[in-house]
Design an enzyme around this catalytic site. Structure first.
Site, mmCIF file in Angstrom:
data_model
loop_
_atom_site.group_PDB
_atom_site.id
_atom_site.type_symbol
_atom_site.label_atom_id
_atom_site.label_comp_id
_atom_site.label_asym_id
_atom_site.label_seq_id
_atom_site.Cartn_x
_atom_site.Cartn_y
_atom_site.Cartn_z
ATOM 1 N N CYS A 201 16.685 -31.461 20.331
ATOM 2 C CA CYS A 201 17.564 -31.212 19.108
ATOM 3 C C CYS A 201 16.945 -29.856 18.798
ATOM 4 O O CYS A 201 15.931 -29.371 18.580
ATOM 5 C CB CYS A 201 16.815 -31.390 17.779
ATOM 6 S SG CYS A 201 17.442 -31.496 16.479
ATOM 7 N N CYS B 202 16.686 -28.101 15.230
ATOM 8 C CA CYS B 202 15.540 -29.060 14.624
ATOM 9 C C CYS B 202 13.488 -27.840 15.481
ATOM 10 O O CYS B 202 13.686 -27.716 14.361
ATOM 11 C CB CYS B 202 15.149 -30.388 14.675
ATOM 12 S SG CYS B 202 16.623 -31.312 14.770
ATOM 13 N N ASP B 203 14.181 -27.209 16.643
ATOM 14 C CA ASP B 203 13.946 -26.797 17.204
ATOM 15 C C ASP B 203 13.517 -25.551 17.804
ATOM 16 O O ASP B 203 12.668 -24.518 17.913
ATOM 17 C CB ASP B 203 12.699 -27.976 18.405
ATOM 18 C CG ASP B 203 12.111 -28.625 17.891
ATOM 19 O OD1 ASP B 203 11.627 -29.522 17.059
ATOM 20 O OD2 ASP B 203 12.784 -30.070 18.765
HETATM 21 C C1 LIG Z 1 12.738 -35.408 18.422
HETATM 22 C C2 LIG Z 1 13.241 -34.869 17.080
HETATM 23 C C3 LIG Z 1 12.974 -34.122 16.477
HETATM 24 C C4 LIG Z 1 13.686 -33.462 15.366
HETATM 25 N N1 LIG Z 1 13.570 -33.003 14.249
HETATM 26 C C5 LIG Z 1 13.729 -32.823 13.183
HETATM 27 C C6 LIG Z 1 13.493 -32.025 12.774
HETATM 28 O O1 LIG Z 1 12.505 -30.834 12.257
HETATM 29 N N2 LIG Z 1 14.328 -31.728 11.037
HETATM 30 C C7 LIG Z 1 15.178 -32.386 11.159
HETATM 31 O O2 LIG Z 1 15.989 -32.033 10.011
HETATM 32 N N3 LIG Z 1 15.481 -33.816 11.646
HETATM 33 C C8 LIG Z 1 14.834 -33.609 13.061
HETATM 34 N N4 LIG Z 1 15.574 -34.995 13.752
HETATM 35 C C9 LIG Z 1 16.186 -35.929 13.786
HETATM 36 C C10 LIG Z 1 16.185 -36.225 12.605
HETATM 37 O O3 LIG Z 1 14.878 -37.179 13.223
HETATM 38 C C11 LIG Z 1 16.857 -37.329 12.543
HETATM 39 O O4 LIG Z 1 18.389 -36.942 12.148
HETATM 40 C C12 LIG Z 1 16.763 -38.698 11.273
HETATM 41 O O5 LIG Z 1 15.091 -39.044 11.568
HETATM 42 C C13 LIG Z 1 18.060 -40.021 11.194
HETATM 43 O O6 LIG Z 1 17.010 -40.460 10.356
HETATM 44 P P1 LIG Z 1 17.112 -42.080 9.710
HETATM 45 O O7 LIG Z 1 17.164 -42.565 9.125
HETATM 46 O O8 LIG Z 1 19.316 -41.979 9.880
HETATM 47 O O9 LIG Z 1 17.154 -42.915 11.545
HETATM 48 P P2 LIG Z 1 16.343 -42.724 12.669
HETATM 49 O O10 LIG Z 1 14.918 -41.807 12.203
HETATM 50 O O11 LIG Z 1 16.158 -42.548 14.081
HETATM 51 O O12 LIG Z 1 14.987 -44.082 11.992
HETATM 52 C C14 LIG Z 1 15.893 -45.249 12.245
HETATM 53 C C15 LIG Z 1 14.346 -46.216 13.119
HETATM 54 O O13 LIG Z 1 14.771 -47.518 12.122
HETATM 55 C C16 LIG Z 1 13.973 -48.654 13.102
HETATM 56 N N5 LIG Z 1 15.084 -49.753 13.421
HETATM 57 C C17 LIG Z 1 16.048 -49.573 14.476
HETATM 58 N N6 LIG Z 1 16.308 -50.447 14.905
HETATM 59 C C18 LIG Z 1 15.589 -51.733 14.267
HETATM 60 C C19 LIG Z 1 16.327 -53.047 13.917
HETATM 61 N N7 LIG Z 1 17.051 -53.185 15.211
HETATM 62 N N8 LIG Z 1 15.887 -53.268 13.310
HETATM 63 C C20 LIG Z 1 14.774 -52.859 12.249
HETATM 64 N N9 LIG Z 1 14.116 -51.492 12.163
HETATM 65 C C21 LIG Z 1 15.163 -50.792 13.490
HETATM 66 C C22 LIG Z 1 13.300 -47.536 13.668
HETATM 67 O O14 LIG Z 1 11.999 -47.715 13.560
HETATM 68 C C23 LIG Z 1 14.024 -46.953 14.035
HETATM 69 O O15 LIG Z 1 13.224 -46.268 14.331
HETATM 70 C C24 LIG Z 1 14.326 -35.230 14.417
HETATM 71 C C25 LIG Z 1 15.179 -35.841 15.964
HETATM 72 C C26 LIG Z 1 14.310 -35.954 17.539
HETATM 73 C C27 LIG Z 1 14.146 -36.926 18.305
#
Ligand SMILES: Cc1cc2nc3c(=O)[nH]c(=O)nc-3n(C[C@H](O)[C@H](O)[C@H](O)COP(=O)(O)OP(=O)(O)OC[C@H]3O[C@@H](n4cnc5c(N)ncnc54)[C@H](O)[C@@H]3O)c2cc1C
Length: 354
Positions: free
Chosen positions: A173, A176-177
């Site tokens: 990302c 992000c980084d």
């Molecule tokens: C390495 C990295 C660094 C990042 N750094 C940043 C940053 O600095 N700033 C920023 O704004 N964004 C950053 N991002 C992006 C950010 O993390 C995502 O946009 C954000 O986390 C998305 O949130 P979300 O709630 O949609 O889902 P996610 O964070 O993807 O979380 C969803 C979670 O739901 C759970 N889940 C999945 N399937 C199931 C299931 N079937 N049943 C039950 N639970 C389940 C799992 O635990 C999964 O991890 C980064 C991403 C990555 C990979």
């Protein structure tokens, strides 16, 4: 009328920023939400889908509002319950880390009465209400409304060296980084050749001394306009017909370079670089839905109404990266989690469920 078996009013599936924001809003609206936060399994560890989501996989989070650089240690000691605080790594004394931010969100949801089950949903039945959710441990949960916030995962090549340097120069990302000090005025590598690879390379070119785009073919997959943007950027050099064979580095500095192979049988090459950014797509966590919600051609959940979190099934809402392949940030995920909670609350009220 609520079903006789007393189904949950609202169940939130997923535990990233979208899931916790939805839980905080639902809990404060007295909906007593249940969050299925995901299971702690080796499979989830390898896929990067353990509870707390993608942000828990990163170190510093510098772009989530409200956390300027500073020592949060004593605040974390007070804000997070001891049982969970004791397993967190020592605070870096530099703003908030991904795991800390996610623990704070989880704790905030708990403080308002959210109940949490540490399990994956493996099967859903959205054919009629109450909806049925089956978890990995075999438990059945019924719900009048469901918010799907299961996120997505960044695709990696699967090289051992890539894994070894994650968070020490390997990232998926740029937004992000990219601005982190370790990448400033240094040569960087972007792997990929689509629109998002060009976007990542263009973004990184603001900070890097030079950006090498590593692409397997002799033309970019990106749209013409984006490809033109890459070609006309003096800091971007496209390394055609090449693939990342190995990330080079050491314990002290993290990533120091890359070893590239040729996809056309020519000899490989080696380049100095302080960072390697993978831009080879994301996989939304939607397999468990098994076709019961309309998905986009990239397998993300289709939001069916502009500015709403409605899905193709009434009473099922989607929030965060599982439905958003464009912004993919913690703040936008949290924002749509809030929207989904408000949408669910209003929809439940319209059904006479308060
Ligand atoms: C390495 C990295 C660094 C990042 N750094 C940043 C940053 O600095 N700033 C920023 O704004 N964004 C950053 N991002 C992006 C950010 O993390 C995502 O946009 C954000 O986390 C998305 O949130 P979300 O709630 O949609 O889902 P996610 O964070 O993807 O979380 C969803 C979670 O739901 C759970 N889940 C999945 N399937 C199931 C299931 N079937 N049943 C039950 N639970 C389940 C799992 O635990 C999964 O991890 C980064 C991403 C990555 C990979």
């Amino acid at each position: 009328m609520r079903s006789q078996k007393l189904a949950e009013r609202v169940v939130i599936i997923g535990s990233g920023p979208a899931g916790w924001a939805a839980a905080i809003y639902c809990a404060r609206a007295n909906l007593q939400p249940l969050v299925l936060e995901g299971a702690i399994t080796e499979e989830n560890r390898q896929a990067g889908t353990l509870p707390l989501g993608q942000l828990a996989l990163t170190t510093e989070v510098e772009n989530y509002p409200g956390f300027p650089a500073g020592n949060l240690e004593s605040y974390l000691d007070h804000a997070i319950v001891k049982e969970r605080r004791q397993y967190m790594v020592e605070h870096s004394k530099h703003g908030v880390s991904g795991p800390e931010l996610m623990e704070l969100m989880r704790q905030q949801a708990v403080n308002f009465g959210t109940r949490i089950v540490t399990d994956d949903v493996v099967k859903v039945d959205f054919s009629k209400r109450p909806f049925k959710l089956t978890s990995l441990s075999g438990k059945l949960t019924e719900a009048e409304a469901v918010i799907v916030a299961t996120g997505a995962r960044a695709n990696y090549l699967g090289l051992p060296s890539e894994d070894a340097y994650k968070n020490r120069g390997v990232s998926a990302c740029a937004v992000c980084d990219g601005a982190l000090p370790r990448f400033r005025n240094k040569p960087l590598v972007v792997v990929g050749g689509g629109d998002s690879a060009v976007e990542e390379a263009s973004y990184l070119s603001k900070f890097a001394s030079r950006v090498f785009m590593v692409h397997r073919r002799d033309e970019l997959r990106a749209s013409k306009i984006m490809a033109g943007r890459a070609r006309s950027n003096p800091k971007i050099e496209i390394l055609w017909n090449s693939q990342l064979d190995e990330v080079l580095g050491n314990d002290r500095e993290g990533v120091t370079g890359v070893k590239l192979g040729s996809t056309t049988g020519k000899s490989g090459s080696q380049h100095d670089a302080s960072g390697v950014f993978l831009a080879i797509g994301h996989t939304p966590n939607t397999t468990f839905l098994d076709g019961q919600l309309e998905l986009t051609d990239k397998q993300y959940i289709q939001w069916t109404t502009p500015q709403r979190t409605y899905t193709s099934v009434e009473g099922v809402f989607a929030a965060g990266d599982v439905a958003d392949d464009y912004y993919r940030q913690a703040i936008t995920a949290a924002g749509s989690g809030c929207m989904a909670a408000l949408d669910a609350e209003r929809w439940l009220a319209a059904q006479g469920i308060e």
